[in-house]
Design a protein around this motif. Sequence first.
Motif, PDB file in Angstrom:
ATOM      1  N   LYS A  18     -13.490  59.985 -51.925  1.00  0.00           N
ATOM      2  CA  LYS A  18     -14.264  59.623 -50.736  1.00  0.00           C
ATOM      3  C   LYS A  18     -14.412  60.820 -49.800  1.00  0.00           C
ATOM      4  O   LYS A  18     -13.598  61.733 -49.808  1.00  0.00           O
ATOM      5  CB  LYS A  18     -13.574  58.485 -49.984  1.00  0.00           C
ATOM      6  CG  LYS A  18     -13.730  57.122 -50.620  1.00  0.00           C
ATOM      7  CD  LYS A  18     -13.009  56.058 -49.810  1.00  0.00           C
ATOM      8  CE  LYS A  18     -13.556  55.959 -48.407  1.00  0.00           C
ATOM      9  NZ  LYS A  18     -12.896  54.883 -47.626  1.00  0.00           N
ATOM     10  N   GLN A  19     -15.451  60.766 -48.963  1.00  0.00           N
ATOM     11  CA  GLN A  19     -15.690  61.857 -48.028  1.00  0.00           C
ATOM     12  C   GLN A  19     -15.129  61.583 -46.641  1.00  0.00           C
ATOM     13  O   GLN A  19     -15.085  62.482 -45.810  1.00  0.00           O
ATOM     14  CB  GLN A  19     -17.188  62.142 -47.935  1.00  0.00           C
ATOM     15  CG  GLN A  19     -17.754  62.727 -49.220  1.00  0.00           C
ATOM     16  CD  GLN A  19     -19.149  63.287 -49.017  1.00  0.00           C
ATOM     17  OE1 GLN A  19     -19.601  63.463 -47.896  1.00  0.00           O
ATOM     18  NE2 GLN A  19     -19.831  63.569 -50.098  1.00  0.00           N
ATOM     19  N   HIS A  20     -14.712  60.351 -46.369  1.00  0.00           N
ATOM     20  CA  HIS A  20     -14.130  60.079 -45.058  1.00  0.00           C
ATOM     21  C   HIS A  20     -13.079  58.977 -45.171  1.00  0.00           C
ATOM     22  O   HIS A  20     -13.136  58.134 -46.067  1.00  0.00           O
ATOM     23  CB  HIS A  20     -15.207  59.711 -44.035  1.00  0.00           C
ATOM     24  CG  HIS A  20     -16.081  58.559 -44.438  1.00  0.00           C
ATOM     25  ND1 HIS A  20     -15.741  57.245 -44.222  1.00  0.00           N
ATOM     26  CD2 HIS A  20     -17.283  58.531 -45.052  1.00  0.00           C
ATOM     27  CE1 HIS A  20     -16.695  56.456 -44.668  1.00  0.00           C
ATOM     28  NE2 HIS A  20     -17.648  57.206 -45.187  1.00  0.00           N
ATOM     29  N   ASN A  41     -13.876  64.605 -44.774  1.00  0.00           N
ATOM     30  CA  ASN A  41     -13.520  65.672 -45.711  1.00  0.00           C
ATOM     31  C   ASN A  41     -14.628  66.718 -45.712  1.00  0.00           C
ATOM     32  O   ASN A  41     -15.689  66.516 -46.282  1.00  0.00           O
ATOM     33  CB  ASN A  41     -13.330  65.069 -47.107  1.00  0.00           C
ATOM     34  CG  ASN A  41     -12.940  66.116 -48.143  1.00  0.00           C
ATOM     35  OD1 ASN A  41     -12.903  67.308 -47.859  1.00  0.00           O
ATOM     36  ND2 ASN A  41     -12.655  65.660 -49.340  1.00  0.00           N
ATOM     37  N   ALA A  44     -15.844  68.420 -49.085  1.00  0.00           N
ATOM     38  CA  ALA A  44     -16.716  67.641 -49.962  1.00  0.00           C
ATOM     39  C   ALA A  44     -18.175  67.706 -49.530  1.00  0.00           C
ATOM     40  O   ALA A  44     -19.046  67.199 -50.213  1.00  0.00           O
ATOM     41  CB  ALA A  44     -16.264  66.181 -49.984  1.00  0.00           C
ATOM     42  N   LYS A  45     -18.438  68.324 -48.379  1.00  0.00           N
ATOM     43  CA  LYS A  45     -19.797  68.344 -47.847  1.00  0.00           C
ATOM     44  C   LYS A  45     -20.522  69.605 -48.302  1.00  0.00           C
ATOM     45  O   LYS A  45     -20.109  70.714 -48.008  1.00  0.00           O
ATOM     46  CB  LYS A  45     -19.784  68.279 -46.321  1.00  0.00           C
ATOM     47  CG  LYS A  45     -19.204  66.979 -45.785  1.00  0.00           C
ATOM     48  CD  LYS A  45     -19.328  66.896 -44.295  1.00  0.00           C
ATOM     49  CE  LYS A  45     -20.761  66.797 -43.853  1.00  0.00           C
ATOM     50  NZ  LYS A  45     -21.451  65.617 -44.399  1.00  0.00           N
ATOM     51  N   SER A  99     -10.404  68.898 -42.897  1.00  0.00           N
ATOM     52  CA  SER A  99     -11.092  67.701 -42.420  1.00  0.00           C
ATOM     53  C   SER A  99     -11.321  67.808 -40.919  1.00  0.00           C
ATOM     54  O   SER A  99     -10.594  68.507 -40.215  1.00  0.00           O
ATOM     55  CB  SER A  99     -10.281  66.442 -42.732  1.00  0.00           C
ATOM     56  OG  SER A  99      -9.071  66.437 -41.999  1.00  0.00           O
TER      57      SER A  99
END
Length: 202
Positions: A18-20, A41, A44-45, A99
């Motif tokens: 997951k990104q958040h 995260n 991941a972006k 993060s």
Amino acid sequence: MGSRISFYNFNVDYVSGKQHYDGELFFKENKQGGMPVTFMNMDAKAGTKLSVEEIFRLNIKLTDKRILRPWMYTFCKQKSFNDELCSEAERKMVKGWWSLCYEKFDNTLTEWLAKLQNKEISDPDKLNFNVGNKCLSDFWRGTIRELIEAIAYIHDCGLFHGSLKVSGNYVVVGEQVKLCNIGGRLKSLRVHDKTLSFNLRQ
């Protein structure tokens, strides 16, 4: 602001990538309970050119209602996993990732629109961009207007976003779509085309 934070807590789902993640901030003056926040995260972006610290310092200056408020930035690193069973996301966690801690939000714009399309959220006004005569619905007309105003505010502060086309830089907080991850200063922009530069001076 950082000195006010006593500690923070959030749970990471390593397997899903997951990104958040939901979490809490605990302040020294309020030891009874934590404030709900979201940790994004940043590793991941795609397209993140600035360091997380730089993005944080640019964003913390902005107070518009359509801009997501950052609280802090953190570096997270998992010490070990079972090499035979760990996922690709877990392998990345071993190396560590940065993060940004933001105000609480539930979904990025991409996730939210997917839930609308899958009917996990039922709201025709938000799902349908166009209504009669191909006009924007009231929700999207108001949302786009306020986002444009937020972008103008960012420019007035001497900053620019830099990644407006990346849907992951929009999040949904309640009934509002907000911007996050402002990524640059206007004074850093350069006009490379000499003809354009000449025309701008006219």
